[in-house]
Design an enzyme around this catalytic site. Structure first.
Site, PDB file in Angstrom:
ATOM      1  N   TYR A 166       0.787  -1.177   0.166  1.00  0.00           N
ATOM      2  CA  TYR A 166      -0.154   0.016   0.055  1.00  0.00           C
ATOM      3  C   TYR A 166       1.001   1.218  -0.064  1.00  0.00           C
ATOM      4  CZ  TYR A 166      -3.454   3.495   1.427  1.00  0.00           C
ATOM      5  OH  TYR A 166      -4.257   4.461   1.650  1.00  0.00           O
ATOM      6  N   LYS A 170       1.009   4.184  -2.955  1.00  0.00           N
ATOM      7  CA  LYS A 170       0.824   5.680  -2.873  1.00  0.00           C
ATOM      8  C   LYS A 170       1.804   6.535  -2.990  1.00  0.00           C
ATOM      9  CE  LYS A 170      -3.631   4.990  -1.758  1.00  0.00           C
ATOM     10  NZ  LYS A 170      -4.798   5.701  -2.638  1.00  0.00           N
TER      11      LYS A 170
HETATM   12  P1  NAP Z   1     -13.473   2.400   1.449  1.00  0.00           P
HETATM   13  O1  NAP Z   1     -14.403   2.880   2.551  1.00  0.00           O
HETATM   14  O2  NAP Z   1     -12.892   1.118   1.357  1.00  0.00           O
HETATM   15  O3  NAP Z   1     -14.125   2.583  -0.152  1.00  0.00           O
HETATM   16  C1  NAP Z   1     -13.418   2.043  -1.147  1.00  0.00           C
HETATM   17  C2  NAP Z   1     -14.173   2.718  -2.506  1.00  0.00           C
HETATM   18  O4  NAP Z   1     -13.268   2.250  -3.802  1.00  0.00           O
HETATM   19  C3  NAP Z   1     -15.543   1.903  -2.564  1.00  0.00           C
HETATM   20  O5  NAP Z   1     -16.489   2.852  -3.376  1.00  0.00           O
HETATM   21  C4  NAP Z   1     -15.032   0.821  -3.276  1.00  0.00           C
HETATM   22  O6  NAP Z   1     -16.115   0.225  -4.290  1.00  0.00           O
HETATM   23  C5  NAP Z   1     -14.161   1.508  -4.604  1.00  0.00           C
HETATM   24  N1  NAP Z   1     -13.274   0.600  -5.062  1.00  0.00           N
HETATM   25  C6  NAP Z   1     -12.500  -0.651  -4.514  1.00  0.00           C
HETATM   26  N2  NAP Z   1     -11.769  -1.310  -5.589  1.00  0.00           N
HETATM   27  C7  NAP Z   1     -12.046  -0.566  -6.590  1.00  0.00           C
HETATM   28  C8  NAP Z   1     -11.951  -1.027  -8.151  1.00  0.00           C
HETATM   29  N3  NAP Z   1     -11.063  -2.067  -8.422  1.00  0.00           N
HETATM   30  N4  NAP Z   1     -12.396  -0.173  -8.950  1.00  0.00           N
HETATM   31  C9  NAP Z   1     -13.315   0.688  -8.571  1.00  0.00           C
HETATM   32  N5  NAP Z   1     -13.665   0.969  -7.131  1.00  0.00           N
HETATM   33  C10 NAP Z   1     -13.054   0.416  -6.761  1.00  0.00           C
HETATM   34  O7  NAP Z   1     -12.117   3.503   1.270  1.00  0.00           O
HETATM   35  P2  NAP Z   1     -11.964   4.896   1.865  1.00  0.00           P
HETATM   36  O8  NAP Z   1     -11.416   4.729   3.283  1.00  0.00           O
HETATM   37  O9  NAP Z   1     -12.994   5.703   1.609  1.00  0.00           O
HETATM   38  O10 NAP Z   1     -10.507   5.147   1.043  1.00  0.00           O
HETATM   39  C11 NAP Z   1     -10.645   6.008  -0.141  1.00  0.00           C
HETATM   40  C12 NAP Z   1      -9.246   6.326  -0.835  1.00  0.00           C
HETATM   41  O11 NAP Z   1      -8.695   7.148   0.110  1.00  0.00           O
HETATM   42  C13 NAP Z   1      -8.373   5.090  -1.125  1.00  0.00           C
HETATM   43  O12 NAP Z   1      -7.492   5.248  -2.177  1.00  0.00           O
HETATM   44  C14 NAP Z   1      -7.550   5.027   0.107  1.00  0.00           C
HETATM   45  O13 NAP Z   1      -6.378   4.320   0.208  1.00  0.00           O
HETATM   46  C15 NAP Z   1      -7.361   6.525   0.281  1.00  0.00           C
HETATM   47  N6  NAP Z   1      -6.972   6.753   1.866  1.00  0.00           N
HETATM   48  C16 NAP Z   1      -7.861   6.372   3.019  1.00  0.00           C
HETATM   49  C17 NAP Z   1      -7.607   6.744   4.122  1.00  0.00           C
HETATM   50  C18 NAP Z   1      -8.075   6.371   5.210  1.00  0.00           C
HETATM   51  O14 NAP Z   1      -7.887   6.429   6.626  1.00  0.00           O
HETATM   52  N7  NAP Z   1      -9.323   5.984   5.168  1.00  0.00           N
HETATM   53  C19 NAP Z   1      -6.116   7.296   4.444  1.00  0.00           C
HETATM   54  C20 NAP Z   1      -5.522   7.960   3.229  1.00  0.00           C
HETATM   55  C21 NAP Z   1      -5.792   7.459   2.149  1.00  0.00           C
HETATM   56  P3  NAP Z   1     -17.449  -0.846  -3.916  1.00  0.00           P
HETATM   57  O15 NAP Z   1     -18.031  -0.381  -2.758  1.00  0.00           O
HETATM   58  O16 NAP Z   1     -18.376  -0.854  -4.959  1.00  0.00           O
HETATM   59  O17 NAP Z   1     -16.661  -2.150  -3.709  1.00  0.00           O
END
Ligand code: NAP
Length: 263
Positions: A166, A170
């Protein structure tokens, strides 16, 4: 600067945004936040059709156009079809938010090659593939703004959970942001990233279920603000990068982490 001028800087009326992974979490909040500033939104999702339809309904209730498109961003044919269908339906994409991402934690010595590749495939290939397809469209159409959701994990090795794949993916998103910003400036395309710290979503809730003390003992403790963030705290940076407000900003990675990477 008058209030009217300042308001106009953040106005997205008449703009179309494509947000990947917008069925929940950060992507959903950013899709709603862009719509609140006037944008029409294409809501991409991988599997959660019902939840994507709810996001579309919320955006339409604001008086904007919205459309859900299922596509796995890691698959070249899906990424190309996603962008083609979005342009066909909306006429134009002015704003791309590369948000879809996954985490498959493991100690490096135990990480399977399949999980390593799946992480790279969604988090890095996905950003490349959708950006490439949207970039071709934006070059032909006369410009736009690309925003990718990187992570503080592209800058530091976070702890205690181990997820080298991961972190590397990133870091790649951050470098790809700088490369695309450089290549596409001549086409009027700005390319930036947001690097969030720990943000409460279903992704982090899954970890919290198994390790209820992790926020107190690690995630909040590491941030100088002593807490984790909420998805809404990323919206204004996304609107800023999407809108005319950031017309002289490109190749930038905006870290929003409550100060976690300060020390
Ligand atoms: P999340 O709640 O797990 O949501 C992930 C989303 O991505 C869902 O809508 C999922 O769709 C979609 N997805 C997953 N695989 C996919 C694919 N192959 N093609 C298209 N869509 C896909 O994640 P989140 O926490 O909101 O994170 C969103 C982004 O922010 C990510 O890139 C993550 O790395 C980044 N981020 C998150 C955090 C944190 O603390 N939460 C911190 C830094 C960065 P479905 O629901 O339809 O499966």
């Amino acid at each position: 600067m008058s209030t009217e001028t300042t308001g106009g800087l953040f106005d997205l009326t008449g703009k179309v945004a494509l947000v990947t992974g917008a069925s929940r979490g950060i992507g959903k909040t950013l899709a709603l936040g862009l719509a609140a500033q006037g944008a029409d939104v294409v809501v991409n999702y991988a599997s959660a059709a019902d939840r994507a339809a709810e996001v579309v309904a919320e955006i339409e209730a604001m008086g904007r156009r919205a459309l859900a498109i299922k596509a796995d961003v890691s698959q070249e044919a899906d990424a190309d079809r996603l962008v083609a269908e979005a342009v066909e339906a909306m006429g134009r994409i002015h704003i791309l938010v590369n948000n879809a991402g996954i985490v498959l934690p493991a100690n490096a010595e135990d990480q399977s090659l399949d999980d390593w590749r799946r992480t790279m495939s969604v988090n890095l290939d996905g950003v490349f593939l959708v950006s490439r397809a949207v970039g071709r469209h934006m070059i032909a159409a006369g410009g736009g703004s690309v925003i990718s959701i990187g992570s503080m994990s592209g800058r530091i090795v976070n702890w205690p959970f181990r997820h080298a794949a991961y972190n590397v993916s990133k870091a790649g998103v951050h470098m790809l942001t700088k490369c695309l910003a450089t290549e596409w400036a001549e086409h009027g395309i700005r390319v930036n990233a947001i690097a969030p710290g720990y943000i409460r979503t279903e992704l982090t809730d899954e970890v919290l279920k198994e390790h209820p003390g992790v926020v107190r003992d690690h995630w909040a403790k590491g941030a100088v603000q002593n807490r984790i963030g909420e998805t809404r705290e990323l919206v204004s940076a996304c609107v800023y990068l999407a809108a005319e407000s950031s017309s002289f900003t490109t190749g930038e990675i905006i870290t929003i982490d409550g100060g976690l990477t300060l020390r």
